[in-house]
Write a protein that holds these residues in place. Structure first.
Motif, PDB file in Angstrom:
ATOM      1  N   VAL A 258      -9.002   8.471  -3.487  1.00  0.00           N
ATOM      2  CA  VAL A 258      -7.805   8.373  -2.639  1.00  0.00           C
ATOM      3  C   VAL A 258      -6.665   7.727  -3.425  1.00  0.00           C
ATOM      4  O   VAL A 258      -5.520   8.196  -3.384  1.00  0.00           O
ATOM      5  CB  VAL A 258      -8.119   7.601  -1.339  1.00  0.00           C
ATOM      6  N   LEU A 259      -6.955   6.649  -4.149  1.00  0.00           N
ATOM      7  CA  LEU A 259      -5.920   5.989  -4.950  1.00  0.00           C
ATOM      8  C   LEU A 259      -5.397   6.913  -6.048  1.00  0.00           C
ATOM      9  O   LEU A 259      -4.199   6.957  -6.311  1.00  0.00           O
ATOM     10  CB  LEU A 259      -6.460   4.692  -5.556  1.00  0.00           C
ATOM     11  N   LEU A 260      -6.291   7.635  -6.694  1.00  0.00           N
ATOM     12  CA  LEU A 260      -5.895   8.574  -7.735  1.00  0.00           C
ATOM     13  C   LEU A 260      -5.015   9.690  -7.156  1.00  0.00           C
ATOM     14  O   LEU A 260      -4.000  10.059  -7.744  1.00  0.00           O
ATOM     15  CB  LEU A 260      -7.151   9.162  -8.406  1.00  0.00           C
ATOM     16  N   LEU A 261      -5.401  10.197  -6.009  1.00  0.00           N
ATOM     17  CA  LEU A 261      -4.614  11.228  -5.337  1.00  0.00           C
ATOM     18  C   LEU A 261      -3.226  10.693  -4.956  1.00  0.00           C
ATOM     19  O   LEU A 261      -2.212  11.372  -5.143  1.00  0.00           O
ATOM     20  CB  LEU A 261      -5.371  11.710  -4.097  1.00  0.00           C
ATOM     21  N   PHE A 262      -3.173   9.461  -4.449  1.00  0.00           N
ATOM     22  CA  PHE A 262      -1.891   8.839  -4.105  1.00  0.00           C
ATOM     23  C   PHE A 262      -1.020   8.653  -5.354  1.00  0.00           C
ATOM     24  O   PHE A 262       0.187   8.881  -5.312  1.00  0.00           O
ATOM     25  CB  PHE A 262      -2.128   7.497  -3.410  1.00  0.00           C
ATOM     26  N   LEU A 263      -1.613   8.240  -6.463  1.00  0.00           N
ATOM     27  CA  LEU A 263      -0.889   8.048  -7.717  1.00  0.00           C
ATOM     28  C   LEU A 263      -0.298   9.372  -8.204  1.00  0.00           C
ATOM     29  O   LEU A 263       0.865   9.417  -8.619  1.00  0.00           O
ATOM     30  CB  LEU A 263      -1.817   7.439  -8.774  1.00  0.00           C
TER      31      LEU A 263
ATOM     32  N   ILE B 266       3.747  10.123  -8.596  1.00  0.00           N
ATOM     33  CA  ILE B 266       4.336  10.603  -9.850  1.00  0.00           C
ATOM     34  C   ILE B 266       5.095  11.908  -9.611  1.00  0.00           C
ATOM     35  O   ILE B 266       6.199  12.107 -10.132  1.00  0.00           O
ATOM     36  CB  ILE B 266       3.250  10.762 -10.932  1.00  0.00           C
ATOM     37  N   ALA B 267       4.543  12.797  -8.803  1.00  0.00           N
ATOM     38  CA  ALA B 267       5.206  14.068  -8.488  1.00  0.00           C
ATOM     39  C   ALA B 267       6.523  13.824  -7.745  1.00  0.00           C
ATOM     40  O   ALA B 267       7.539  14.457  -8.045  1.00  0.00           O
ATOM     41  CB  ALA B 267       4.283  14.963  -7.671  1.00  0.00           C
ATOM     42  N   VAL B 268       6.511  12.890  -6.790  1.00  0.00           N
ATOM     43  CA  VAL B 268       7.731  12.588  -6.037  1.00  0.00           C
ATOM     44  C   VAL B 268       8.808  12.023  -6.958  1.00  0.00           C
ATOM     45  O   VAL B 268       9.965  12.441  -6.909  1.00  0.00           O
ATOM     46  CB  VAL B 268       7.416  11.608  -4.877  1.00  0.00           C
ATOM     47  N   VAL B 269       8.457  11.086  -7.819  1.00  0.00           N
ATOM     48  CA  VAL B 269       9.424  10.486  -8.742  1.00  0.00           C
ATOM     49  C   VAL B 269       9.977  11.548  -9.696  1.00  0.00           C
ATOM     50  O   VAL B 269      11.182  11.585  -9.984  1.00  0.00           O
ATOM     51  CB  VAL B 269       8.784   9.313  -9.511  1.00  0.00           C
TER      52      VAL B 269
END
Length: 170
Positions: A16-21, A25-28
């Motif tokens: 879950v943390l990896l998916l959130f990261l 990164i995609a949003v930024v």
């Protein structure tokens, strides 16, 4: 059995943390690309505005003053006498006589000066209205051509057909 459950729970948390990261990164990245595109659009629009504003202003002034005998291109002091400063003269009837609005290029600026017709003044008496690197006028019968160049070297040209029939002061 409890240890398997904990191990499974830790792997799920890491996933879950990896998916959130990855999502962050995609949003930024998308935001950064959008900001760069927006900045380039703003710069392009500013360049277009600067290139066209002077000829648009002069076109509006000429169209507003389009009466027979109300426009002339010539020297600064008098339209009939050529001198160092090529000037657009806009004549308008007023209470005290005929007013002469002179638009000309002087000392890196497009300047405007309104006086009574045939009143002689110095070039620096005008009010600077915009910085530019050149301004030129040509008048042929019922057509005025304006050539202007901004500080970045972007040139623009416009031809205005005169439609006037009534004389100034008539």
């Amino acid at each position: 059995m409890i240890q398997k459950k904990r191990e499974k729970h830790n792997i799920e948390s890491i996933f879950v943390l990896l998916l959130f990261l990855i999502f962050a990164i995609a949003v930024v990245t998308v935001l950064a690309l959008g900001a760069n595109n927006y900045q380039s659009l703003i710069e392009r629009d500013d360049a277009t505005y600067n290139r066209q504003i002077l000829t648009a202003y002069l076109s509006a002034r000429i169209r507003n003053n389009d009466q027979a005998g109300s426009l002339a291109v010539g020297g600064f002091q008098k339209a009939e006498v050529a001198d160092d400063i090529e000037t657009l003269h806009l004549y308008e009837e007023g209470e005290n006589g005929i007013y002469d609005t002179r638009i000309y290029f002087y000392n890196g600026n497009i300047c405007e000066l309104t006086t009574l017709k045939d009143l002689e003044l110095e070039y620096n008496a005008g009010t600077p209205i915009m910085e530019a690197s050149s301004l030129g006028f040509e008048m042929e019968e019922d057509l005025i051509r304006i050539q202007a160049c901004d500080l970045e070297g972007n040139a623009s040209e416009v031809a205005i057909a005169l439609r006037s029939e009534s004389e100034v002061g008539a």
